[in-house]
Design a protein around this motif. Structure first.
Motif, PDB file in Angstrom:
ATOM      1  N   LEU A 182      -4.329  16.068 -14.320  1.00 28.06           N
ATOM      2  CA  LEU A 182      -3.528  14.849 -14.206  1.00 28.06           C
ATOM      3  C   LEU A 182      -3.628  14.291 -12.799  1.00 28.06           C
ATOM      4  CD1 LEU A 182       0.000  14.220 -15.617  1.00 28.06           C
ATOM      5  CD2 LEU A 182      -0.425  13.772 -13.207  1.00 28.06           C
ATOM      6  N   ALA A 183      -3.842  12.982 -12.692  1.00 26.62           N
ATOM      7  CA  ALA A 183      -3.834  12.293 -11.401  1.00 26.62           C
ATOM      8  C   ALA A 183      -2.710  11.263 -11.423  1.00 26.62           C
ATOM      9  CB  ALA A 183      -5.173  11.601 -11.146  1.00 26.62           C
ATOM     10  N   PRO A 184      -1.727  11.380 -10.547  1.00 26.21           N
ATOM     11  CA  PRO A 184      -0.629  10.414 -10.526  1.00 26.21           C
ATOM     12  C   PRO A 184      -1.002   9.162  -9.745  1.00 26.21           C
ATOM     13  CG  PRO A 184      -0.288  12.044  -8.828  1.00 26.21           C
ATOM     14  CD  PRO A 184      -1.554  12.441  -9.552  1.00 26.21           C
ATOM     15  N   VAL A 185      -0.112   8.205  -9.729  1.00 25.04           N
ATOM     16  CA  VAL A 185      -0.247   7.046  -8.831  1.00 25.04           C
ATOM     17  C   VAL A 185      -0.124   7.568  -7.403  1.00 25.04           C
ATOM     18  CG1 VAL A 185       0.836   4.895  -8.072  1.00 25.04           C
ATOM     19  CG2 VAL A 185       0.641   5.421 -10.522  1.00 25.04           C
ATOM     20  N   LYS A 186      -1.082   7.227  -6.551  1.00 21.24           N
ATOM     21  CA  LYS A 186      -1.129   7.769  -5.196  1.00 21.24           C
ATOM     22  C   LYS A 186      -0.697   6.756  -4.133  1.00 21.24           C
ATOM     23  CE  LYS A 186      -5.150  10.665  -6.373  1.00 21.24           C
ATOM     24  NZ  LYS A 186      -6.545  10.987  -5.977  1.00 21.24           N
ATOM     25  N   ILE A 187      -0.150   5.651  -4.536  1.00 23.55           N
ATOM     26  CA  ILE A 187       0.227   4.609  -3.586  1.00 23.55           C
ATOM     27  C   ILE A 187       1.635   4.877  -3.074  1.00 23.55           C
ATOM     28  CG2 ILE A 187       0.369   2.136  -3.171  1.00 23.55           C
ATOM     29  CD1 ILE A 187      -2.387   3.055  -4.084  1.00 23.55           C
ATOM     30  N   GLY A 188       1.802   4.854  -1.748  1.00 25.46           N
ATOM     31  CA  GLY A 188       3.108   5.060  -1.131  1.00 25.46           C
ATOM     32  C   GLY A 188       3.386   3.989  -0.095  1.00 25.46           C
ATOM     33  N   PHE A 189       4.068   4.357   0.970  1.00 28.40           N
ATOM     34  CA  PHE A 189       4.537   3.366   1.944  1.00 28.40           C
ATOM     35  C   PHE A 189       4.263   3.789   3.376  1.00 28.40           C
ATOM     36  CE2 PHE A 189       7.155   2.471  -1.786  1.00 28.40           C
ATOM     37  CZ  PHE A 189       7.035   1.087  -1.867  1.00 28.40           C
ATOM     38  N   HIS A 190       4.139   2.768   4.220  1.00 26.97           N
ATOM     39  CA  HIS A 190       4.002   2.916   5.666  1.00 26.97           C
ATOM     40  C   HIS A 190       5.240   2.304   6.299  1.00 26.97           C
ATOM     41  CE1 HIS A 190       2.619   2.422   9.748  1.00 26.97           C
ATOM     42  NE2 HIS A 190       1.376   2.771   9.484  1.00 26.97           N
ATOM     43  N   THR A 191       5.939   3.085   7.126  1.00 28.20           N
ATOM     44  CA  THR A 191       7.138   2.591   7.773  1.00 28.20           C
ATOM     45  C   THR A 191       7.081   2.871   9.264  1.00 28.20           C
ATOM     46  OG1 THR A 191       9.554   2.553   7.618  1.00 28.20           O
ATOM     47  CG2 THR A 191       8.489   4.699   7.385  1.00 28.20           C
ATOM     48  N   GLY A 192       8.149   2.510   9.973  1.00 33.26           N
ATOM     49  CA  GLY A 192       8.201   2.685  11.416  1.00 33.26           C
ATOM     50  C   GLY A 192       9.606   2.436  11.906  1.00 33.26           C
ATOM     51  N   ILE A 193       9.718   1.860  13.091  1.00 30.03           N
ATOM     52  CA  ILE A 193      11.022   1.555  13.673  1.00 30.03           C
ATOM     53  C   ILE A 193      11.473   0.178  13.198  1.00 30.03           C
ATOM     54  CG2 ILE A 193      12.243   1.112  15.841  1.00 30.03           C
ATOM     55  CD1 ILE A 193      10.413   3.157  17.153  1.00 30.03           C
ATOM     56  N   GLY A 194      12.750   0.078  12.844  1.00 32.29           N
ATOM     57  CA  GLY A 194      13.296  -1.209  12.410  1.00 32.29           C
ATOM     58  C   GLY A 194      12.792  -1.591  11.032  1.00 32.29           C
ATOM     59  N   GLY A 195      12.728  -2.899  10.793  1.00 25.71           N
ATOM     60  CA  GLY A 195      12.243  -3.379   9.509  1.00 25.71           C
ATOM     61  C   GLY A 195      13.273  -3.208   8.403  1.00 25.71           C
ATOM     62  N   ASN A 196      12.785  -2.911   7.205  1.00 27.69           N
ATOM     63  CA  ASN A 196      13.657  -2.813   6.028  1.00 27.69           C
ATOM     64  C   ASN A 196      13.086  -1.752   5.101  1.00 27.69           C
ATOM     65  OD1 ASN A 196      15.237  -3.119   3.769  1.00 27.69           O
ATOM     66  ND2 ASN A 196      14.916  -5.318   3.538  1.00 27.69           N
ATOM     67  N   VAL A 232      -4.201 -12.446   0.837  1.00 28.51           N
ATOM     68  CA  VAL A 232      -3.016 -12.111   0.045  1.00 28.51           C
ATOM     69  C   VAL A 232      -3.228 -12.350  -1.439  1.00 28.51           C
ATOM     70  CG1 VAL A 232      -1.874 -14.364   0.139  1.00 28.51           C
ATOM     71  CG2 VAL A 232      -0.495 -12.275   0.084  1.00 28.51           C
ATOM     72  N   ASP A 233      -4.182 -13.213  -1.806  1.00 30.55           N
ATOM     73  CA  ASP A 233      -4.347 -13.578  -3.216  1.00 30.55           C
ATOM     74  C   ASP A 233      -5.602 -12.984  -3.846  1.00 30.55           C
ATOM     75  OD1 ASP A 233      -6.115 -15.066  -1.745  1.00 30.55           O
ATOM     76  OD2 ASP A 233      -5.646 -16.997  -2.694  1.00 30.55           O
ATOM     77  N   ASP A 234      -6.265 -12.032  -3.167  1.00 36.03           N
ATOM     78  CA  ASP A 234      -7.486 -11.458  -3.730  1.00 36.03           C
ATOM     79  C   ASP A 234      -7.668 -10.042  -3.197  1.00 36.03           C
ATOM     80  OD1 ASP A 234      -9.902 -10.899  -4.869  1.00 36.03           O
ATOM     81  OD2 ASP A 234     -11.020 -12.488  -3.867  1.00 36.03           O
ATOM     82  N   ILE A 235      -7.000  -9.074  -3.836  1.00 35.35           N
ATOM     83  CA  ILE A 235      -7.048  -7.700  -3.347  1.00 35.35           C
ATOM     84  C   ILE A 235      -8.451  -7.121  -3.440  1.00 35.35           C
ATOM     85  CG2 ILE A 235      -6.527  -6.623  -5.579  1.00 35.35           C
ATOM     86  CD1 ILE A 235      -5.176  -5.540  -2.115  1.00 35.35           C
ATOM     87  N   GLY A 236      -9.257  -7.603  -4.360  1.00 33.89           N
ATOM     88  CA  GLY A 236     -10.601  -7.069  -4.527  1.00 33.89           C
ATOM     89  C   GLY A 236     -11.677  -7.844  -3.801  1.00 33.89           C
ATOM     90  N   HIS A 237     -11.289  -8.677  -2.829  1.00 40.48           N
ATOM     91  CA  HIS A 237     -12.270  -9.488  -2.110  1.00 40.48           C
ATOM     92  C   HIS A 237     -13.328  -8.604  -1.443  1.00 40.48           C
ATOM     93  CE1 HIS A 237     -13.650 -12.068   1.352  1.00 40.48           C
ATOM     94  NE2 HIS A 237     -13.823 -12.874   0.320  1.00 40.48           N
ATOM     95  N   GLU A 238     -14.578  -8.898  -1.750  1.00 47.31           N
ATOM     96  CA  GLU A 238     -15.732  -8.175  -1.204  1.00 47.31           C
ATOM     97  C   GLU A 238     -15.692  -6.679  -1.528  1.00 47.31           C
ATOM     98  OE1 GLU A 238     -16.028  -9.150   2.954  1.00 47.31           O
ATOM     99  OE2 GLU A 238     -16.870 -11.129   2.538  1.00 47.31           O
ATOM    100  N   GLY A 264     -12.002   0.209  -1.302  1.00 46.98           N
ATOM    101  CA  GLY A 264     -13.047   0.991  -1.953  1.00 46.98           C
ATOM    102  C   GLY A 264     -14.114   1.501  -1.010  1.00 46.98           C
ATOM    103  N   ARG A 265     -13.981   1.241   0.276  1.00 45.99           N
ATOM    104  CA  ARG A 265     -15.023   1.660   1.219  1.00 45.99           C
ATOM    105  C   ARG A 265     -15.083   3.182   1.382  1.00 45.99           C
ATOM    106  NH1 ARG A 265     -18.018  -1.664   4.334  1.00 45.99           N
ATOM    107  NH2 ARG A 265     -19.207  -0.752   6.069  1.00 45.99           N
ATOM    108  N   PHE A 266     -14.024   3.873   0.986  1.00 46.99           N
ATOM    109  CA  PHE A 266     -14.060   5.336   1.041  1.00 46.99           C
ATOM    110  C   PHE A 266     -15.235   5.893   0.260  1.00 46.99           C
ATOM    111  CE2 PHE A 266     -11.984   4.573  -2.976  1.00 46.99           C
ATOM    112  CZ  PHE A 266     -12.377   5.624  -3.783  1.00 46.99           C
ATOM    113  N   GLN A 267     -15.712   5.136  -0.743  1.00 44.18           N
ATOM    114  CA  GLN A 267     -16.823   5.605  -1.556  1.00 44.18           C
ATOM    115  C   GLN A 267     -18.102   5.745  -0.740  1.00 44.18           C
ATOM    116  OE1 GLN A 267     -16.319   3.682  -5.842  1.00 44.18           O
ATOM    117  NE2 GLN A 267     -15.504   2.313  -4.278  1.00 44.18           N
ATOM    118  N   TRP A 301      -4.428  -1.590 -10.080  1.00 37.21           N
ATOM    119  CA  TRP A 301      -5.884  -1.496  -9.981  1.00 37.21           C
ATOM    120  C   TRP A 301      -6.283  -0.453  -8.931  1.00 37.21           C
ATOM    121  CZ3 TRP A 301      -8.637  -3.160  -5.492  1.00 37.21           C
ATOM    122  CH2 TRP A 301     -10.013  -2.887  -5.559  1.00 37.21           C
ATOM    123  N   ALA A 302      -5.644  -0.491  -7.760  1.00 39.43           N
ATOM    124  CA  ALA A 302      -5.979   0.458  -6.706  1.00 39.43           C
ATOM    125  C   ALA A 302      -5.675   1.892  -7.131  1.00 39.43           C
ATOM    126  CB  ALA A 302      -5.220   0.108  -5.432  1.00 39.43           C
TER     127      ALA A 302
END
Length: 430
Positions: free
Chosen positions: A126-140, A311-317, A323-326, A366-367
Motif C-alpha cells: 500500500l502507498a498512501p498519499v505522500k503530500i504534506g505541509f511546509h511551515t515556519g514562523i508566523g503565518g497560518n 498557479v494554473d498549470d501544475i504539470g507545466h513542462e 517529476g524531475r526526481f525521475q 495527480w502528484a
C-alpha cells in the motif's frame, strides 16, 4: 507500458466532510483488484528500523519561536513548556468564550490495516498519499496538529517540513514516539541570527571539505535540542548553485561523513525546481555521494524542490519541473546503484500563491499518483504555511482539511520488492 495504480476514494476530497448518519464503513476489500499481469514491480525500501523511544526527551526544551497554545485532534488546547534559564513557564490558556465550538465532523476513513493485509495477500503493498505541509514562523497553521493526529490514528505517515520553528516538529515527533508510525519530519535553519555566514548555502569560495566542516558545525550546533536527530531529518542547504556540481559532490561527501559520525539524518542540496541537469549527477564526487546515499537510505537523502511556477498549470513542462526526481532515479539505475531516499522539501505552484482548494486538490491528487510507485520518495511539503510571501499562508491553510480528507480516503497499490517501478514519465503525465 501503461502502469495502473489502484486508487480508492470514499467521497470526493473537494467537498466538505459530510455528517454521517451511521458509523462509516471502510470500502469493502472486494473492491481491491490485483494489478494486471506484467505490472513492473517497484522496490520498497526497508521499513524504518530506527527505535521510537518512549517518553519525552530529557534535553531542556527551547522552542523557536516560543510556543503558543495549539489544538489537539479533539479540539483541546495544548500548552507546551517554554524554558528560559532555570525557570519553566507555561502558556496561559485563552479565556473561554460563550460560543460553543462544535466537535469536528468525523471523516469516513479507509481501514488501512485491513487494506494492507489484503494487498499483501495479493503480493502488493500500500502507498498512501505522500503530500504534506511546509511551515515556519508566523503565518497560518490552524488545523495542522489535527491533521497530524488524524493521519497518525489511521497509521498513515505524514510529511512535515519546518524552517526556524521547532515547535510543530516537536509535536509531530512526540506523536511519532507514541504511535511508532514512521512520519517524515524535516528541519532547516534559514535565519542569519546575527551571523555573517549564510545559513542557506555553503561558502563556495572555500575548498569544499573546509566549507562542509564550517557549514555542518554551524547547523549541528543550532539544531533545536528538543528535536531527536534520529527522528528528524536535518536539511542544511537550500537551492544550491548547479554550476559547481563537482564541488557540491565533494561538499556533500564530507558533510555526509560528519552527519553520520554525529548521529544525524542529513538531506542534501535542496535543488530548485528544474535543477540540476542530468550530467550534474554524474561527476566523480557526485556519483560517489549518490552511491553512499543509496547505501544509507535511512540516514542520507536528496532534498528536491518541485514547483510548476504557474498557479494554473501544475504539470507545466512535466517532467522537467514536477517529476524531475525521475531523472535522478534514471541516473542511479544507469550507474547500477540503489535509488537514494528523496525528500521533496518544497512543493507547489508559486512562491506566493496557492490555487483555490478545488483546483489544488485535483493537482495534489495527480502528484500523489505520480509519487506513489516510488517508495524512495518519502513525501512532498506544500509551500507554505509560514509568514511572509504574500497571502500564501492563508491560502495554503485552506488545504489542511481537504488534504486530511483525501489522505484518509485514498491509497494506491504497488507491487512488493525486489523489482523497481520503471522510469516512464509519459505514463504519469497530467
Amino acid at each position: 507500458m501503461l502502469i495502473s495504480l489502484l486508487w480508492v476514494t470514499a467521497v470526493s476530497a473537494c467537498q466538505s466532510p459530510p455528517t454521517p448518519t451511521a458509523t462509516p464503513q471502510p470500502p469493502a476489500l472486494s473492491q481491491i483488484t490485483p494489478s494486471p499481469a506484467g505490472y513492473p514491480l517497484p522496490t520498497a525500501t526497508p521499513p524504518q528500523t530506527e527505535p521510537y523511544p518512549a517518553g519525552s526527551p530529557t534535553t531542556t526544551l527551547i522552542f523557536t519561536p516560543p510556543p503558543a497554545a495549539t489544538l489537539d485532534g479533539e479540539g483541546s488546547e495544548i500548552f507546551l513548556p517554554l524554558v528560559g534559564g532555570d525557570e519553566a513557564a507555561t502558556a496561559t490558556p485563552l479565556p473561554p468564550t460563550n460560543t460553543a465550538v462544535p466537535s469536528p465532523t468525523p471523516i469516513p476513513t479507509v481501514d488501512f490495516t485491513a487494506v494492507r493485509n489484503e494487498l499483501a495477500a495479493q503480493g502488493l503493498t500500500l502507498a498512501p498519499v505522500k503530500i504534506g505541509f511546509h511551515t515556519g514562523i508566523g503565518g497560518n497553521s490552524e488545523g495542522l496538529e489535527a491533521w497530524m493526529h488524524a493521519l497518525d490514528a489511521a497509521g498513515i505517515p505524514f510529511f512535515l517540513k519546518s524552517v526556524d520553528n521547532a515547535q510543530p516538529l516537536f509535536v509531530a515527533q512526540e506523536i511519532m514516539r507514541q504511535s511508532g508510525v514512521p512520519h517524515v519530519l524535516v528541519y532547516r535553519r534559514a535565519s542569519l541570527g546575527g551571523s555573517d555566514y549564510d545559513w542557506n548555502v555553503p561558502n563556495y569560495s572555500l575548498p569544499p571539505e573546509q566549507a562542509a566542516d564550517l557549514h555542518w558545525q554551524m547547523h549541528r550546533d543550532a539544531f533545536p535540542p528538543e528535536l531527536d536527530p534520529n527522528l528528524v531529518w536535518l536539511e542544511t542547504i537550500n537551492e544550491v548553485d548547479k554550476n559547481v556540481a563537482e564541488w557540491l559532490g565533494q561538499f556533500a561527501l564530507k558533510t555526509a561523513e560528519l552527519a553520520l559520525n554525529d548521529g544525524f539524518r542529513w538531506a542534501a542540496f535542496g535543488w530548485a525546481s528544474g535543477e540540476p541537469e542530468p550530467e550534474d549527477w554524474q561527476t566523480p564526487s557526485m556519483v560517489a555521494f549518490l552511491r553512499l546515499a543509496g547505501n544509507n537510505p535511512n540516514r542520507l537523502a536528496i532534498a528536491l524542490h518541485e514547483y510548476s511556477y504557474l498557479v494554473d498549470d501544475i504539470g507545466h513542462e512535466y517532467p522537467y519541473k514536477l517529476g524531475r526526481f525521475q531523472t535522478l532515479f534514471q541516473v542511479a539505475d544507469g550507474l547500477g546503484i540503489p535509488r537514494p531516499t528523496v525528500l521533496i522539501t518544497e512543493w507547489g505552484w508559486t512562491y506566493e500563491t496557492v490555487p483555490p482548494p478545488e483546483q489544488a486538490l485535483r493537482d495534489i491528487e495527480w502528484a500523489a499518483r505520480l509519487y506513489a510507485p516510488y517508495p524512495e520518495v518519502k513525501g512532498a511539503a506544500i509551500w507554505f504555511l509560514g509568514g511572509n510571501f504574500g497571502e500564501i499562508a492563508n491560502e495554503a491553510q485552506q488545504l489542511i482539511i481537504p488534504l486530511t480528507q483525501l489522505s484518509l480516503q485514498t491509497y494506491f497499490s504497488a507491487p512488493q520488492p525486489p523489482a523497481q517501478a520503471p522510469i516512464e514519465p509519459e505514463n504519469y503525465a497530467p
